[in-house]
Scaffold this motif. Structure first.
Motif, mmCIF file in Angstrom:
data_model
loop_
_atom_site.group_PDB
_atom_site.id
_atom_site.type_symbol
_atom_site.label_atom_id
_atom_site.label_comp_id
_atom_site.label_asym_id
_atom_site.label_seq_id
_atom_site.Cartn_x
_atom_site.Cartn_y
_atom_site.Cartn_z
ATOM 1 N N TYR A 91 0.525 -1.170 0.279
ATOM 2 C CA TYR A 91 0.092 0.470 -0.015
ATOM 3 C C TYR A 91 0.893 1.439 0.570
ATOM 4 C CZ TYR A 91 -3.713 3.113 1.609
ATOM 5 O OH TYR A 91 -4.758 4.139 1.661
ATOM 6 N N ARG A 94 2.443 1.771 -3.890
ATOM 7 C CA ARG A 94 1.605 2.408 -4.340
ATOM 8 C C ARG A 94 1.446 3.394 -4.723
ATOM 9 N NH1 ARG A 94 -2.385 1.543 -8.445
ATOM 10 N NH2 ARG A 94 -4.572 1.401 -7.804
ATOM 11 N N PHE A 95 0.898 4.316 -2.826
ATOM 12 C CA PHE A 95 -0.234 5.674 -2.623
ATOM 13 C C PHE A 95 0.958 6.102 -2.173
ATOM 14 C CE2 PHE A 95 -3.505 2.643 -2.747
ATOM 15 C CZ PHE A 95 -4.192 2.272 -4.233
ATOM 16 N N THR A 122 -7.794 4.121 -6.989
ATOM 17 C CA THR A 122 -7.120 5.024 -7.110
ATOM 18 C C THR A 122 -6.597 5.713 -6.282
ATOM 19 O OG1 THR A 122 -8.411 7.160 -7.177
ATOM 20 C CG2 THR A 122 -8.415 5.616 -9.294
ATOM 21 N N ARG A 123 -5.156 6.482 -6.855
ATOM 22 C CA ARG A 123 -5.109 7.933 -5.443
ATOM 23 C C ARG A 123 -5.368 8.091 -4.587
ATOM 24 N NH1 ARG A 123 -1.397 11.676 -4.006
ATOM 25 N NH2 ARG A 123 0.761 10.840 -2.799
ATOM 26 N N ASP A 124 -5.877 8.473 -5.680
ATOM 27 C CA ASP A 124 -6.982 10.525 -5.342
ATOM 28 C C ASP A 124 -8.380 9.592 -4.494
ATOM 29 O OD1 ASP A 124 -5.823 12.045 -6.642
ATOM 30 O OD2 ASP A 124 -6.683 12.407 -8.197
ATOM 31 N N GLU A 126 -8.217 6.976 -2.898
ATOM 32 C CA GLU A 126 -7.761 6.718 -1.263
ATOM 33 C C GLU A 126 -6.860 7.508 -0.333
ATOM 34 O OE1 GLU A 126 -7.807 3.931 1.472
ATOM 35 O OE2 GLU A 126 -8.067 3.303 -0.542
ATOM 36 N N LEU A 127 -6.367 8.654 -1.114
ATOM 37 C CA LEU A 127 -6.343 9.665 -0.282
ATOM 38 C C LEU A 127 -7.600 10.298 0.676
ATOM 39 C CD1 LEU A 127 -4.323 11.511 0.978
ATOM 40 C CD2 LEU A 127 -4.143 12.980 -1.634
#
Length: 145
Positions: A91, A94-95, A122-124, A126-127
């Protein structure tokens, strides 16, 4: 359970959010910090969001704050802890930030599939999810204090 407070000290906020971050500094300036946390987060830079997320210990970490240790529980099977360690590393690679989830006193074995599912985002996405989880943790900590 307590209602959410209208005012909290800097030290109380740092305890709820696992550290003295820019998020905590900005929340301490608010009259109703927990109620305005999402608004404050929306105004943070990405680096400031990452700072707040990375202040939290990883799920299954060996070194935890007293609050995190109580929330995460203990006595998990070694294979569960090994899988969490592997997934946490994947994780973060990846992020670029720590996996944060509102454990809500669930066993770590129930967190493994959540972590797997969140790795598919997606990263966005997940953030956004991670900072919402951060606030949920802080609110729960206050209610339980």
């Amino acid at each position: 359970m307590h209602d959410l407070p209208r005012q909290l000290s800097f030290e109380q906020l740092a305890d709820l959010f696992e550290g003295r971050t820019r998020l905590v500094e900005r929340l301490a300036e608010r009259d109703d910090p927990l109620a305005s946390a999402q608004d404050v987060i929306a105004q943070l830079s990405e680096d400031e969001k990452l700072e707040a997320l990375n202040a939290h210990p990883a799920i299954g970490a060996k070194s935890l704050s007293a609050r995190s240790a109580a929330e995460q529980g203990a006595n998990d099977a070694p294979e569960t802890l090994a899988e969490l360690d592997r997934l946490n590393a994947e994780y973060e690679q990846r992020f670029g930030f720590r996996f944060v989830v509102f454990v809500n006193r669930r066993p770590k074995s129930e967190i493994v599939p959540i972590l797997r599912e969140r790795l598919e985002r997606t990263r966005d996405e997940e953030l956004d999810t991670a900072v919402k989880e951060l606030v949920a943790i802080a609110e729960d900590r206050w209610r339980r204090s």
